[in-house]
Design a protein around this motif. Structure first.
Motif, PDB file in Angstrom:
ATOM      1  N   GLY A  57       5.569 -29.518  -1.015  1.00 33.08           N
ATOM      2  CA  GLY A  57       5.431 -29.691  -2.450  1.00 33.08           C
ATOM      3  C   GLY A  57       4.250 -30.601  -2.750  1.00 33.08           C
ATOM      4  N   VAL A  58       3.588 -30.336  -3.863  1.00 39.23           N
ATOM      5  CA  VAL A  58       2.432 -31.126  -4.274  1.00 39.23           C
ATOM      6  C   VAL A  58       2.369 -31.151  -5.793  1.00 39.23           C
ATOM      7  CG1 VAL A  58       0.871 -29.147  -4.071  1.00 39.23           C
ATOM      8  CG2 VAL A  58      -0.073 -31.439  -3.978  1.00 39.23           C
ATOM      9  N   VAL A  59       1.949 -32.296  -6.326  1.00 41.05           N
ATOM     10  CA  VAL A  59       1.699 -32.435  -7.761  1.00 41.05           C
ATOM     11  C   VAL A  59       0.241 -32.834  -7.913  1.00 41.05           C
ATOM     12  CG1 VAL A  59       2.281 -33.635  -9.905  1.00 41.05           C
ATOM     13  CG2 VAL A  59       4.080 -33.134  -8.219  1.00 41.05           C
ATOM     14  N   CYS A  60      -0.512 -32.000  -8.616  1.00 45.70           N
ATOM     15  CA  CYS A  60      -1.936 -32.237  -8.824  1.00 45.70           C
ATOM     16  C   CYS A  60      -2.186 -32.518 -10.309  1.00 45.70           C
ATOM     17  CB  CYS A  60      -2.745 -31.027  -8.364  1.00 45.70           C
ATOM     18  SG  CYS A  60      -4.527 -31.261  -8.496  1.00 45.70           S
ATOM     19  N   VAL A  61      -2.880 -33.620 -10.584  1.00 46.72           N
ATOM     20  CA  VAL A  61      -3.258 -33.972 -11.949  1.00 46.72           C
ATOM     21  C   VAL A  61      -4.577 -33.276 -12.268  1.00 46.72           C
ATOM     22  CG1 VAL A  61      -3.878 -35.858 -13.508  1.00 46.72           C
ATOM     23  CG2 VAL A  61      -2.078 -36.199 -11.790  1.00 46.72           C
ATOM     24  N   ALA A  95       2.596 -28.575 -10.413  1.00 45.96           N
ATOM     25  CA  ALA A  95       3.541 -28.755  -9.320  1.00 45.96           C
ATOM     26  C   ALA A  95       3.592 -27.436  -8.557  1.00 45.96           C
ATOM     27  CB  ALA A  95       4.923 -29.130  -9.843  1.00 45.96           C
ATOM     28  N   VAL A  96       3.317 -27.489  -7.262  1.00 47.25           N
ATOM     29  CA  VAL A  96       3.233 -26.285  -6.438  1.00 47.25           C
ATOM     30  C   VAL A  96       4.078 -26.496  -5.194  1.00 47.25           C
ATOM     31  CG1 VAL A  96       1.670 -24.707  -5.235  1.00 47.25           C
ATOM     32  CG2 VAL A  96       0.861 -25.943  -7.255  1.00 47.25           C
ATOM     33  N   ALA A  97       4.790 -25.454  -4.780  1.00 48.80           N
ATOM     34  CA  ALA A  97       5.601 -25.548  -3.577  1.00 48.80           C
ATOM     35  C   ALA A  97       5.635 -24.204  -2.866  1.00 48.80           C
ATOM     36  CB  ALA A  97       7.023 -26.002  -3.906  1.00 48.80           C
ATOM     37  N   GLY A  98       5.812 -24.267  -1.590  1.00 44.43           N
ATOM     38  CA  GLY A  98       5.961 -23.073  -0.783  1.00 44.43           C
ATOM     39  C   GLY A  98       7.346 -23.062  -0.188  1.00 44.43           C
ATOM     40  N   PRO A  99       7.579 -22.115   0.663  1.00 48.62           N
ATOM     41  CA  PRO A  99       6.641 -21.111   1.145  1.00 48.62           C
ATOM     42  C   PRO A  99       6.514 -19.943   0.167  1.00 48.62           C
ATOM     43  CG  PRO A  99       8.722 -20.865   2.290  1.00 48.62           C
ATOM     44  CD  PRO A  99       8.867 -22.063   1.379  1.00 48.62           C
ATOM     45  N   TRP A 118      11.519 -22.679  -5.260  1.00 45.31           N
ATOM     46  CA  TRP A 118      12.114 -23.035  -6.544  1.00 45.31           C
ATOM     47  C   TRP A 118      12.939 -24.315  -6.405  1.00 45.31           C
ATOM     48  CZ3 TRP A 118      15.257 -18.936  -9.766  1.00 45.31           C
ATOM     49  CH2 TRP A 118      15.606 -19.477 -11.002  1.00 45.31           C
ATOM     50  N   GLU A 119      13.701 -24.419  -5.335  1.00 44.26           N
ATOM     51  CA  GLU A 119      14.506 -25.625  -5.098  1.00 44.26           C
ATOM     52  C   GLU A 119      13.607 -26.858  -4.981  1.00 44.26           C
ATOM     53  OE1 GLU A 119      17.325 -28.412  -4.656  1.00 44.26           O
ATOM     54  OE2 GLU A 119      17.693 -26.336  -5.261  1.00 44.26           O
ATOM     55  N   ARG A 120      12.493 -26.745  -4.258  1.00 49.50           N
ATOM     56  CA  ARG A 120      11.548 -27.871  -4.144  1.00 49.50           C
ATOM     57  C   ARG A 120      10.977 -28.231  -5.511  1.00 49.50           C
ATOM     58  NH1 ARG A 120      10.265 -25.140   0.678  1.00 49.50           N
ATOM     59  NH2 ARG A 120      10.656 -26.444   2.495  1.00 49.50           N
ATOM     60  N   LEU A 121      10.569 -27.203  -6.261  1.00 55.76           N
ATOM     61  CA  LEU A 121      10.004 -27.453  -7.586  1.00 55.76           C
ATOM     62  C   LEU A 121      11.032 -28.096  -8.517  1.00 55.76           C
ATOM     63  CD1 LEU A 121       7.931 -24.185  -7.982  1.00 55.76           C
ATOM     64  CD2 LEU A 121       7.020 -26.519  -7.803  1.00 55.76           C
ATOM     65  N   ASP A 122      12.267 -27.674  -8.430  1.00 56.52           N
ATOM     66  CA  ASP A 122      13.321 -28.258  -9.249  1.00 56.52           C
ATOM     67  C   ASP A 122      13.480 -29.746  -8.934  1.00 56.52           C
ATOM     68  OD1 ASP A 122      15.481 -27.977 -11.198  1.00 56.52           O
ATOM     69  OD2 ASP A 122      16.831 -28.286  -9.496  1.00 56.52           O
ATOM     70  N   ARG A 123      13.466 -30.108  -7.657  1.00 58.34           N
ATOM     71  CA  ARG A 123      13.573 -31.528  -7.275  1.00 58.34           C
ATOM     72  C   ARG A 123      12.378 -32.325  -7.797  1.00 58.34           C
ATOM     73  NH1 ARG A 123      15.330 -29.454  -2.021  1.00 58.34           N
ATOM     74  NH2 ARG A 123      13.247 -29.952  -1.276  1.00 58.34           N
ATOM     75  N   ILE A 124      11.191 -31.721  -7.739  1.00 59.65           N
ATOM     76  CA  ILE A 124       9.991 -32.397  -8.240  1.00 59.65           C
ATOM     77  C   ILE A 124      10.103 -32.629  -9.749  1.00 59.65           C
ATOM     78  CG2 ILE A 124       7.516 -32.117  -8.662  1.00 59.65           C
ATOM     79  CD1 ILE A 124       7.411 -30.648  -5.904  1.00 59.65           C
ATOM     80  N   LEU A 125      10.512 -31.610 -10.502  1.00 54.06           N
ATOM     81  CA  LEU A 125      10.651 -31.761 -11.950  1.00 54.06           C
ATOM     82  C   LEU A 125      11.678 -32.825 -12.313  1.00 54.06           C
ATOM     83  CD1 LEU A 125      10.493 -28.067 -13.210  1.00 54.06           C
ATOM     84  CD2 LEU A 125       8.736 -29.830 -13.433  1.00 54.06           C
ATOM     85  N   ARG A 126      12.801 -32.832 -11.603  1.00 54.63           N
ATOM     86  CA  ARG A 126      13.821 -33.843 -11.868  1.00 54.63           C
ATOM     87  C   ARG A 126      13.291 -35.248 -11.571  1.00 54.63           C
ATOM     88  NH1 ARG A 126      18.309 -32.597  -8.434  1.00 54.63           N
ATOM     89  NH2 ARG A 126      17.277 -30.742  -7.686  1.00 54.63           N
TER      90      ARG A 126
END
Length: 125
Positions: A44-48, A69-73, A81-89
């Motif tokens: 997971g990565v968050v780029c400004v 916010a970008v995540a693989g695979p 989606w699970e990784r992105l959900d954790r990042i958003l939270r």
């Protein structure tokens, strides 16, 4: 004189990093450099991104930033989606100035589209 938008973006990366760390997401990368997204996306990565700047008055332009916010695979949408959900939270819990998160994809120069969110922040005051 107001800070440069690059200084504001660097501070935003620090704020993102603090929110991710507080949520136990030390493996998620925070950056200003979109070239780091493909290699960092597995965790997971968050780029400004550079901000949109509104010049409503002569004195104080109003920058509005977006985060990507970008995540693989790329081949396992539900895991990403699970990784992105954790990042958003984490970003929400970190009290960042979030306005909206729009699902989409990030197309690296090589490889498959990666699941992503474009996160719009409210204008800075």
């Amino acid at each position: 004189m107001p800070e440069s938008t690059l200084d504001l973006a660097r501070q935003l990366v620090d704020d993102v990093r603090a929110a991710l760390d507080a949520a136990g997401l030390e493996g998620v990368h925070a950056t200003l450099d979109a070239n780091e997204i493909p290699s960092a996306a597995r965790n997971g990565v968050v780029c400004v991104s550079p901000p949109t700047v509104t010049f409503e008055t002569w004195n104080d332009p109003a920058p509005a930033f977006e985060l990507n916010a970008v995540a693989g695979p790329a081949d396992n949408y539900l895991a990403a989606w699970e990784r992105l959900d954790r990042i958003l939270r984490a970003l929400h819990s970190g009290e960042l100035n979030l306005k909206r998160a729009e699902p989409g994809g990030f197309q690296p120069s090589n490889g498959s589209v990666l699941p992503a969110y474009t996160i719009t922040l409210n204008e800075m005051e």
